[in-house]
Design an enzyme around this catalytic site. Sequence first.
Site, PDB file in Angstrom:
ATOM      1  N   GLY A   9      33.162  39.592  54.973  1.00 54.38           N
ATOM      2  CA  GLY A   9      34.135  40.664  55.183  1.00 54.38           C
ATOM      3  C   GLY A   9      35.235  40.165  56.093  1.00 54.38           C
ATOM      4  N   GLY A  10      36.215  40.991  56.312  1.00 50.89           N
ATOM      5  CA  GLY A  10      37.323  40.637  57.182  1.00 50.89           C
ATOM      6  C   GLY A  10      36.954  40.769  58.653  1.00 50.89           C
ATOM      7  N   ARG A  12      36.519  42.232  62.167  1.00 50.48           N
ATOM      8  CA  ARG A  12      36.199  43.574  62.661  1.00 50.48           C
ATOM      9  C   ARG A  12      35.845  44.555  61.543  1.00 50.48           C
ATOM     10  NH1 ARG A  12      34.435  42.288  66.983  1.00 50.48           N
ATOM     11  NH2 ARG A  12      35.731  41.949  68.775  1.00 50.48           N
ATOM     12  N   SER A  13      35.239  44.030  60.478  1.00 50.17           N
ATOM     13  CA  SER A  13      34.866  44.877  59.340  1.00 50.17           C
ATOM     14  C   SER A  13      33.517  45.558  59.539  1.00 50.17           C
ATOM     15  CB  SER A  13      34.821  44.049  58.063  1.00 50.17           C
ATOM     16  OG  SER A  13      33.827  43.041  58.163  1.00 50.17           O
ATOM     17  N   GLY A  14      32.728  45.085  60.510  1.00 53.27           N
ATOM     18  CA  GLY A  14      31.386  45.617  60.729  1.00 53.27           C
ATOM     19  C   GLY A  14      30.297  44.734  60.151  1.00 53.27           C
ATOM     20  N   ALA A  35      23.883  31.752  67.386  1.00 54.09           N
ATOM     21  CA  ALA A  35      25.271  32.004  67.781  1.00 54.09           C
ATOM     22  C   ALA A  35      26.062  30.708  67.648  1.00 54.09           C
ATOM     23  CB  ALA A  35      25.314  32.508  69.218  1.00 54.09           C
ATOM     24  N   THR A  36      27.190  30.776  66.930  1.00 52.64           N
ATOM     25  CA  THR A  36      27.989  29.572  66.703  1.00 52.64           C
ATOM     26  C   THR A  36      29.268  29.539  67.526  1.00 52.64           C
ATOM     27  OG1 THR A  36      29.140  30.559  64.823  1.00 52.64           O
ATOM     28  CG2 THR A  36      27.118  29.324  64.348  1.00 52.64           C
ATOM     29  N   HIS A  51      28.410  40.748  73.129  1.00 55.72           N
ATOM     30  CA  HIS A  51      27.469  40.600  72.012  1.00 55.72           C
ATOM     31  C   HIS A  51      26.043  40.427  72.526  1.00 55.72           C
ATOM     32  CE1 HIS A  51      29.675  40.502  68.215  1.00 55.72           C
ATOM     33  NE2 HIS A  51      30.673  39.914  68.866  1.00 55.72           N
ATOM     34  N   ARG A  55      22.837  43.042  71.915  1.00 56.47           N
ATOM     35  CA  ARG A  55      21.550  42.628  71.345  1.00 56.47           C
ATOM     36  C   ARG A  55      20.399  42.990  72.286  1.00 56.47           C
ATOM     37  NH1 ARG A  55      24.511  38.140  69.958  1.00 56.47           N
ATOM     38  NH2 ARG A  55      23.477  36.765  71.425  1.00 56.47           N
TER      39      ARG A  55
END
Length: 188
Positions: A9-10, A12-14, A35-36, A51, A55
């Site tokens: 998705g783009g 901030r698309s979720g 996490a990358t 983030h 979590r």
Amino acid sequence: MSRVILVTGGARSGKSTFAERLLQKLAPQGGTYIATAEAHDDEMQERIRLHQAEREASGYAWLTANCPLQLPEWVKEADEPAVLVDCLTLWLSNELLHAERELGEGPEIEQRLYARIDDMLDALAAARGTIVMVTNEVGSGVVPAYKLGRIFRDAAGRLNQRIAARADEVYLVTAGIPIEIKSRMVQL
């Protein structure tokens, strides 16, 4: 043999939120979050901190591994039943910048990126368990004005196509709404 799920998705698309919830549903006992992202500035450090806090607050048993460059090697060697990779395009960007620093300009950069994409596909072939991978859809935007941006956009598009072809399921997330665009039952 692994079960691979791609979430695209783009910005901030979720997609990350959906991917986290999906893995929690598929593996209620807990999972590993790969996490990358690399924190090169204060704003990115804050994003990473937020983030991590989200979590932790979820109550889900996340283990976190930071893997900005050696993602295919990690996936290949991991013996984890449930993994979320967030995200492939950040990993590819890290690989691109690393290759640029190491190799300078020239076709060697693209060759290195495509070799790393091959490494990722090889890793998925050897992986076990469920792997949910988040990626950005970059092909819907404008053509980047700079060569490095175009190299990245092209490589990301190819990465996404190849992972999607290997994936058992693919979801497109837009405006927070996931749409399944490939399932195990569809074979062409």
